[in-house]
Each structure stands twice: as structure tokens, then as C-alpha cells.
Design an enzyme around this catalytic site. Structure first.
Site, PDB file in Angstrom:
ATOM      1  N   SER A 106       2.629  34.535 -47.424  1.00  0.00           N
ATOM      2  CA  SER A 106       4.083  34.440 -47.641  1.00  0.00           C
ATOM      3  C   SER A 106       4.604  35.766 -48.207  1.00  0.00           C
ATOM      4  O   SER A 106       4.070  36.291 -49.192  1.00  0.00           O
ATOM      5  CB  SER A 106       4.387  33.306 -48.627  1.00  0.00           C
ATOM      6  OG  SER A 106       5.624  33.522 -49.268  1.00  0.00           O
ATOM      7  N   VAL A 107       5.654  36.275 -47.570  1.00  0.00           N
ATOM      8  CA  VAL A 107       6.277  37.526 -48.025  1.00  0.00           C
ATOM      9  C   VAL A 107       6.851  37.326 -49.431  1.00  0.00           C
ATOM     10  O   VAL A 107       6.522  38.048 -50.374  1.00  0.00           O
ATOM     11  CB  VAL A 107       7.397  37.955 -47.037  1.00  0.00           C
ATOM     12  CG1 VAL A 107       8.181  39.141 -47.570  1.00  0.00           C
ATOM     13  CG2 VAL A 107       6.817  38.260 -45.665  1.00  0.00           C
ATOM     14  N   ARG A 146      11.315  25.713 -45.714  1.00  0.00           N
ATOM     15  CA  ARG A 146      11.135  26.868 -46.595  1.00  0.00           C
ATOM     16  C   ARG A 146      10.882  26.507 -48.068  1.00  0.00           C
ATOM     17  O   ARG A 146      11.684  26.828 -48.955  1.00  0.00           O
ATOM     18  CB  ARG A 146      12.322  27.828 -46.458  1.00  0.00           C
ATOM     19  CG  ARG A 146      12.534  28.236 -45.005  1.00  0.00           C
ATOM     20  CD  ARG A 146      13.575  29.287 -44.853  1.00  0.00           C
ATOM     21  NE  ARG A 146      13.130  30.605 -45.290  1.00  0.00           N
ATOM     22  CZ  ARG A 146      13.877  31.680 -45.253  1.00  0.00           C
ATOM     23  NH1 ARG A 146      15.110  31.616 -44.822  1.00  0.00           N
ATOM     24  NH2 ARG A 146      13.410  32.845 -45.652  1.00  0.00           N
ATOM     25  N   ASP A 178      11.461  37.604 -37.170  1.00  0.00           N
ATOM     26  CA  ASP A 178      12.855  38.059 -37.258  1.00  0.00           C
ATOM     27  C   ASP A 178      13.341  38.774 -35.998  1.00  0.00           C
ATOM     28  O   ASP A 178      14.520  39.139 -35.909  1.00  0.00           O
ATOM     29  CB  ASP A 178      13.038  38.991 -38.474  1.00  0.00           C
ATOM     30  CG  ASP A 178      12.929  38.233 -39.782  1.00  0.00           C
ATOM     31  OD1 ASP A 178      12.913  36.988 -39.754  1.00  0.00           O
ATOM     32  OD2 ASP A 178      12.857  38.890 -40.846  1.00  0.00           O
ATOM     33  N   ARG A 221      18.421  32.842 -50.214  1.00  0.00           N
ATOM     34  CA  ARG A 221      17.155  32.361 -50.749  1.00  0.00           C
ATOM     35  C   ARG A 221      16.400  33.405 -51.558  1.00  0.00           C
ATOM     36  O   ARG A 221      15.610  33.072 -52.427  1.00  0.00           O
ATOM     37  CB  ARG A 221      16.267  31.882 -49.610  1.00  0.00           C
ATOM     38  CG  ARG A 221      16.866  30.774 -48.795  1.00  0.00           C
ATOM     39  CD  ARG A 221      15.911  30.409 -47.714  1.00  0.00           C
ATOM     40  NE  ARG A 221      14.578  30.271 -48.261  1.00  0.00           N
ATOM     41  CZ  ARG A 221      14.091  29.156 -48.794  1.00  0.00           C
ATOM     42  NH1 ARG A 221      14.808  28.072 -48.809  1.00  0.00           N
ATOM     43  NH2 ARG A 221      12.874  29.137 -49.282  1.00  0.00           N
ATOM     44  N   CYS A 227      16.860  25.619 -44.978  1.00  0.00           N
ATOM     45  CA  CYS A 227      17.936  26.297 -44.260  1.00  0.00           C
ATOM     46  C   CYS A 227      17.747  26.052 -42.776  1.00  0.00           C
ATOM     47  O   CYS A 227      16.830  25.329 -42.370  1.00  0.00           O
ATOM     48  CB  CYS A 227      17.995  27.775 -44.601  1.00  0.00           C
ATOM     49  SG  CYS A 227      16.690  28.716 -43.864  1.00  0.00           S
ATOM     50  N   ARG A 237      25.583  38.845 -43.207  1.00  0.00           N
ATOM     51  CA  ARG A 237      24.567  38.801 -44.263  1.00  0.00           C
ATOM     52  C   ARG A 237      23.551  39.932 -44.094  1.00  0.00           C
ATOM     53  O   ARG A 237      22.909  40.325 -45.066  1.00  0.00           O
ATOM     54  CB  ARG A 237      23.818  37.467 -44.227  1.00  0.00           C
ATOM     55  CG  ARG A 237      24.682  36.297 -44.614  1.00  0.00           C
ATOM     56  CD  ARG A 237      23.857  35.054 -44.673  1.00  0.00           C
ATOM     57  NE  ARG A 237      22.704  35.254 -45.542  1.00  0.00           N
ATOM     58  CZ  ARG A 237      21.736  34.379 -45.706  1.00  0.00           C
ATOM     59  NH1 ARG A 237      21.779  33.236 -45.069  1.00  0.00           N
ATOM     60  NH2 ARG A 237      20.724  34.633 -46.505  1.00  0.00           N
ATOM     61  N   ILE A 266       5.763  31.028 -37.557  1.00  0.00           N
ATOM     62  CA  ILE A 266       6.137  31.189 -38.974  1.00  0.00           C
ATOM     63  C   ILE A 266       7.073  30.076 -39.452  1.00  0.00           C
ATOM     64  O   ILE A 266       6.810  29.447 -40.471  1.00  0.00           O
ATOM     65  CB  ILE A 266       6.790  32.576 -39.223  1.00  0.00           C
ATOM     66  CG1 ILE A 266       5.926  33.705 -38.641  1.00  0.00           C
ATOM     67  CG2 ILE A 266       7.042  32.801 -40.715  1.00  0.00           C
ATOM     68  CD1 ILE A 266       4.602  33.952 -39.287  1.00  0.00           C
ATOM     69  N   LYS A 280      17.470  45.585 -45.519  1.00  0.00           N
ATOM     70  CA  LYS A 280      17.943  44.504 -46.410  1.00  0.00           C
ATOM     71  C   LYS A 280      16.761  43.841 -47.124  1.00  0.00           C
ATOM     72  O   LYS A 280      16.769  43.651 -48.333  1.00  0.00           O
ATOM     73  CB  LYS A 280      18.713  43.466 -45.578  1.00  0.00           C
ATOM     74  CG  LYS A 280      18.819  42.090 -46.217  1.00  0.00           C
ATOM     75  CD  LYS A 280      19.515  41.072 -45.352  1.00  0.00           C
ATOM     76  CE  LYS A 280      18.647  40.330 -44.380  1.00  0.00           C
ATOM     77  NZ  LYS A 280      17.887  39.182 -44.893  1.00  0.00           N
ATOM     78  N   ASN A 281      15.736  43.495 -46.355  1.00  0.00           N
ATOM     79  CA  ASN A 281      14.624  42.738 -46.948  1.00  0.00           C
ATOM     80  C   ASN A 281      13.727  43.584 -47.847  1.00  0.00           C
ATOM     81  O   ASN A 281      12.902  43.037 -48.573  1.00  0.00           O
ATOM     82  CB  ASN A 281      13.817  42.040 -45.846  1.00  0.00           C
ATOM     83  CG  ASN A 281      14.593  40.881 -45.243  1.00  0.00           C
ATOM     84  OD1 ASN A 281      15.633  40.488 -45.773  1.00  0.00           O
ATOM     85  ND2 ASN A 281      14.108  40.349 -44.141  1.00  0.00           N
TER      86      ASN A 281
HETATM   87  C1  EPZ Z   1      10.921  36.694 -45.635  1.00  0.00           C
HETATM   88  O1  EPZ Z   1      11.283  35.360 -45.974  1.00  0.00           O
HETATM   89  C2  EPZ Z   1      12.156  37.331 -45.029  1.00  0.00           C
HETATM   90  N1  EPZ Z   1      13.217  37.315 -46.018  1.00  0.00           N
HETATM   91  C3  EPZ Z   1      12.563  36.574 -43.778  1.00  0.00           C
HETATM   92  O2  EPZ Z   1      13.639  37.251 -43.175  1.00  0.00           O
HETATM   93  C4  EPZ Z   1      11.394  36.576 -42.794  1.00  0.00           C
HETATM   94  O3  EPZ Z   1      11.730  35.786 -41.674  1.00  0.00           O
HETATM   95  C5  EPZ Z   1      10.144  36.014 -43.460  1.00  0.00           C
HETATM   96  O4  EPZ Z   1       9.851  36.729 -44.699  1.00  0.00           O
HETATM   97  C6  EPZ Z   1       8.902  36.087 -42.584  1.00  0.00           C
HETATM   98  O5  EPZ Z   1       8.658  37.404 -42.215  1.00  0.00           O
HETATM   99  C7  EPZ Z   1      13.273  38.259 -46.947  1.00  0.00           C
HETATM  100  O6  EPZ Z   1      12.449  39.165 -47.008  1.00  0.00           O
HETATM  101  C8  EPZ Z   1      14.414  38.205 -47.890  1.00  0.00           C
HETATM  102  P1  EPZ Z   1       7.725  33.652 -46.118  1.00  0.00           P
HETATM  103  P2  EPZ Z   1      10.329  34.490 -46.910  1.00  0.00           P
HETATM  104  O7  EPZ Z   1       7.568  33.196 -47.519  1.00  0.00           O
HETATM  105  O8  EPZ Z   1       9.702  35.345 -47.917  1.00  0.00           O
HETATM  106  C9  EPZ Z   1       6.078  29.194 -45.723  1.00  0.00           C
HETATM  107  C10 EPZ Z   1      15.750  37.406 -42.099  1.00  0.00           C
HETATM  108  O9  EPZ Z   1      16.176  36.988 -40.990  1.00  0.00           O
HETATM  109  N2  EPZ Z   1       6.100  29.136 -47.202  1.00  0.00           N
HETATM  110  O10 EPZ Z   1       6.851  34.762 -45.644  1.00  0.00           O
HETATM  111  O11 EPZ Z   1      11.115  33.323 -47.356  1.00  0.00           O
HETATM  112  C11 EPZ Z   1       7.483  29.284 -45.130  1.00  0.00           C
HETATM  113  O12 EPZ Z   1       8.100  28.014 -45.059  1.00  0.00           O
HETATM  114  C12 EPZ Z   1      14.887  36.535 -42.988  1.00  0.00           C
HETATM  115  O13 EPZ Z   1      16.014  38.529 -42.552  1.00  0.00           O
HETATM  116  C13 EPZ Z   1       5.556  28.048 -47.826  1.00  0.00           C
HETATM  117  O14 EPZ Z   1       5.060  27.116 -47.192  1.00  0.00           O
HETATM  118  O15 EPZ Z   1       9.247  34.016 -45.836  1.00  0.00           O
HETATM  119  C14 EPZ Z   1       7.197  29.918 -43.790  1.00  0.00           C
HETATM  120  O16 EPZ Z   1       6.765  28.913 -42.917  1.00  0.00           O
HETATM  121  C15 EPZ Z   1      14.850  35.114 -42.582  1.00  0.00           C
HETATM  122  N3  EPZ Z   1       5.591  28.016 -49.197  1.00  0.00           N
HETATM  123  C16 EPZ Z   1       6.033  30.862 -44.090  1.00  0.00           C
HETATM  124  O17 EPZ Z   1       5.460  30.391 -45.317  1.00  0.00           O
HETATM  125  C17 EPZ Z   1       6.120  29.040 -49.935  1.00  0.00           C
HETATM  126  O18 EPZ Z   1       6.106  28.949 -51.171  1.00  0.00           O
HETATM  127  C18 EPZ Z   1       6.427  32.327 -44.265  1.00  0.00           C
HETATM  128  O19 EPZ Z   1       7.529  32.421 -45.145  1.00  0.00           O
HETATM  129  C19 EPZ Z   1       6.653  30.146 -49.276  1.00  0.00           C
HETATM  130  C20 EPZ Z   1       6.639  30.183 -47.895  1.00  0.00           C
END
Ligand code: EPZ
Length: 419
Positions: A165-166, A123, A307, A94, A118, A399, A329, A22-23
């Protein structure tokens, strides 16, 4: 509202085919805004993918999802595109914010709803915006929307992310692919799903090079317009069933999986005493007794994924001694703990660490799902509980887990959905 009913204590045995990721699919769907004709195969038919297709359709990209073939055809032939991602679609998923980069870089403007927080944390999207501003976008936030504009198009530059950040890495990659000149991204996420997006962008003709956490992208205006791509298997879904096998299985075989992406997780399970062996595209998990405690911290790839933390916690409830999970995270990703405790688990949380006291006898209860991975952890707990477990709010599961009940039923689990 739909519920899942699980009658636990049934030993699982059988084969599970892992679905597409999915991701990995979501950012590639956003990338379809950059090309004209795309065919994706091995796509998981789950709610988040349907929502992303709805969003793309709203913007102006036609799509045809073939449920049985697990393929999607995307056509972006429209000259007139709606550069808006409305709240009603972004709030439920998101990843909708990933259309910001492609819209802005190709169509020079975008209005995208802020996704909001969320269940697992606040986030924010500040890192996405930082990257786009560095590429030359003018951005303002008004009425819950991101208004972004780049009248003369985006221009390649050097961007250093203050933290990993992913999503921000993906949005920056998408924007840089169509920007003028070279962009260097530093301190990037390197999750397999990010690498999959790079592979896809390379098929579009974009020149991308990586070295450690650095990614160099040469933007290109005229990309290959007809591209076919097969999505990688879902490592988180595979990891979930690995844990199901470890916890309740006699003999489970996972196929259509790449064990390479689960190296770290398989090692952790082996350290806990789980019997696992791998082949090129399959994994065998045998009945495991005498599970040992372990301490883990969630980290960006190649560390232990956030995850899979909730699912591993269920396994830890069955291991001897005190296991710990430090969640690095997301600040609020222990929502499953009170529900697991209601099922008999002994868990304490101090700051960002959960202490899991095992082994604990779990008993069925009526519980509530709060997010995707918390929901599936309750399913795992239900599989080993005495009596009946009833899981409410299972729309979270839909989802991201394709055919969850069917896959488990095939392995003799007593699980069914009531509508
Ligand atoms: C991705 O979310 C995944 N979603 C998430 O999977 C996964 O948990 C996450 O990466 C971490 O591996 C998708 O790929 C669609 P991040 P993402 O930006 O990109 C902070 C699931 O269960 N941050 O890497 O939203 C954030 O708050 C989902 O399938 C900022 O501060 O995650 C977090 O603490 C849930 N500012 C950390 O970075 C930003 O602008 C990592 O988040 C962006 C993120």
C-alpha cells in the site's frame, strides 16, 4: 455545476509542460508537521493540494501558496497544535489520513476521521493502523474517527505489510521518522512518490536505507528545521498527455518530465505502435496509426499504474483486435466503462478484466465523470469523437489536473468550460 465541452476530431500539435506531482506533494505536506520551516517548489495548484493546506491550517501549520511561483511556504511554529483531522476535510480527500502518522509520532495523540470508501473501491486503512499499532500506538475506532495515542511516544520495530500500500508505507515512514530507534518496514510500496517522500525525510536529517521492498528508518527527535525541496514531475499527468498525443496528436512534445519514471508505460505504448522518443527531460509523440491490441494488468510500481488504466483504455478502443485490462489494485475502477460505451466504445467486463474491442468509432455524448482518472479518460475520448462531448461533474478533474483545458488548448484542442 461546471461542465467541459469538447469538439472532437481536431488534430493536436504543440508543447505541454508537465506539472509537479500531486501524489508526491500530499505526503510531503503531511511531513511538514515534523519540521518548522519548509519551502516546496514545483507544486501543482490543484484542489487536493488546497484541501491538504486547509487541513494543515486547521491543525496549526501556517502556509503561503504562491500560485505563480508554484511554491508553498509552511511554518509550524505553534506550540499548541490541534491534533484533529475532521471528517469534513478528510472525506473530500483521502490523503488527509496521512497526518495520522506525523501527529501521533510527534504530538503523541491524534484524532483523524476515517476517510470512508470512494467511487473506485472500499479503500480501508487497516494497513496504516497495523503499522502504527506495531510502533506502539493504542488505537480505537469510535464515531467514524480513529483515536490514536502513544503516551510515551512511538518505538521503532519490525513491520511486515501483508500487501503493498502506497499510503500505509507513507504513514509508517512518517511515523517511524520521529519514533525512538530503528524501524524496518517490509513489503513496502516503492512508487516514485514514496521515494520522493524518503528524499524529503532525508533532507530533514532522517537516516533511511532501502533494499528492494525493505525500508530501514532511524527515528530522530531533532530534525533539520529549514528545508527546501522541489517536487518531481507528475508521471500520471505526463502519461495522460502521452496517451492524448498517441490518440489525437500530430506532434506533441512533453517537457519538464522525467521519462525514467514512465519506462514501463512508454514500452507499452511502443508495443501498441505509438511513435515515441525520449530525451533527458522531454518526450516527443508523433501521429500513430495502425495501433495494435495489447493486454495489461495493473500492479504496484514498477508495474502498470492503476492511475493510467482508464486513459489507456481509450487508446485501446482505437487499436485493432481485443485488448484487455486486468485491474488488480482497486475492486471498482471501471466506472468509466459505461460512459465510454455510451460514446460508442465496445467493452465488456468479466470479473476484474475489461475486454476492449477495437477499433471503435466514438461519437460525442453527454457523460458524467466519477473520479479523477475516469474524468480525464472521458476528455481523451472526447478529443477523438465525432460531434460534441459534454462532461459533467468536472470537479473531479480539478482535484488533480492543473490547467487541463489550457494545456490542451495550447495544442489546438477545442475544449472549454462552462460555469
Ligand atoms: C495512492 O492511493 C494514490 N493516492 C492513488 O492515486 C493510487 O491509485 C494508489 O496509491 C495506487 O497506486 C495518493 O497517492 C494520494 P494504496 P492509496 O494504499 O495510498 C488496499 C489518483 O487517482 N489497502 O496503495 O490510497 C486498497 O484498498 C489516486 O491520483 C488496504 O486494503 O492506495 C487498494 O486495494 C487514486 N488497506 C490497495 O491496497 C489499507 O490500509 C492499494 O491502495 C490501505 C490500502
Amino acid at each position: 455545476m461546471q461542465k467541459l465541452i469538447i469538439k472532437g476530431k481536431k488534430e493536436l500539435s504543440g508543447t505541454i509542460s508537465v506539472s509537479g506531482s500531486k501524489n508526491a506533494t500530499l505526503p510531503i505536506l503531511a511531513a511538514s508537521l515534523l519540521a518548522k520551516n519548509i519551502k516546496l517548489t514545483n507544486v501543482p495548484v490543484v484542489k487536493d493540494i488546497i484541501t491538504m493546506l486547509e487541513l494543515l491550517r486547521f491543525i496549526g501549520v501556517d502556509s503561503k501558496l504562491e500560485n505563480k511561483k508554484k511554491s508553498i511556504l509552511l511554518k509550524n511554529n505553534q506550540k499548541k497544535i490541534n491534533t484533529l483531522a475532521p471528517y469534513k476535510l478528510v472525506k473530500t480527500m483521502r490523503a488527509g489520513v496521512l497526518v495520522l502518522g506525523p501527529l501521533l509520532t510527534k504530538y503523541k495523540k491524534a484524532k483523524v476521521s476515517l476517510p470512508g470508501g470512494c467511487a473506485i473501491g472500499t479503500r480501508p486503512v487497516d494497513l496504516h493502523l497495523l503499522a502504527l499499532k506495531k510502533l506502539g500506538a493504542k488505537i480505537r475506532i469510535k464515531d467514524g474517527y480513529i483515536f490514536a495515542e502513544a503516551k510515551r511516544g512511538l518505538k521503532g520495530t519490525k513491520i511486515k505489510f501483508p500487501s503493498i500500500s502506497v499510503g500505509a508505507t507513507e504513514n509508517a515512514l512518517l511515523a517511524a521518522s520521529y519514533a525512538k530507534g530503528k524501524t524496518t518496514l517490509i513489503n513496502c510500496a516503492l512508487e516514485p512518490e514514496v521515494k520522493e517522500l524518503m528524499l524529503f525525510l532525508k533532507k530533514l536529517g532522517i537516516n533511511i536505507k532501502t533494499s528492494g521492498r525493505k525500508i530501514i528508518v532511524e527515528g530522530k527527535k531533532f530534525v533539520n528545521n529549514k528545508v527546501k525541496h522541489k517536487i518531481i514531475s507528475d508521471r500520471i499527468e505526463a502519461g495522460t498527455y502521452l496517451i492524448a498525443g498517441a490518440i489525437a496528436g500530430k506532434k506533441i512534445i512533453l517537457n519538464q518530465v522525467d521519462p525514467h519514471f514512465l519506462k514501463y508505460e512508454i514500452n507499452i505504448l511502443k508495443k501498441m505502435g505509438v511513435k515515441i522518443s525520449t530525451k533527458k527531460n522531454s518526450i516527443l509523440i508523433l501521429k500513430s496509426t495502425n495501433l495494435k491490441k495489447i493486454n495489461i494488468s495493473t500492479k504496484p510500481y514498477p508495474g502498470f499504474p492503476t492511475d493510467l488504466q482508464a486513459q489507456l483504455m481509450v487508446l485501446m478502443t482505437q487499436a485493432k483486435g481485443i485488448s484487455t485490462i486486468k485491474e488488480n489494485i482497486f475492486e471498482n475502477r471501471f466506472m468509466h466503462v459505461p460512459e465510454l460505451k455510451r460514446m460508442g466504445a465496445k467493452i465488456e467486463i468479466k470479473n476484474r478484466t475489461a475486454y476492449i474491442f477495437g477499433p471503435a468509432k466514438l461519437t460525442g455524448a453527454e457523460v458524467m465523470a466519477t473520479d479523477l482518472r475516469a474524468s480525464v479518460c472521458l476528455v481523451l475520448a472526447g478529443l477523438i469523437s465525432d460531434k460534441r462531448t459534454i462532461i459533467n461533474r468536472i470537479y473531479h478533474l480539478d482535484r488533480g489536473y492543473e490547467f487541463l483545458e489550457n494545456k490542451l488548448k495550447k495544442c489546438r484542442a477545442k475544449i472549454h468550460r462552462i460555469k
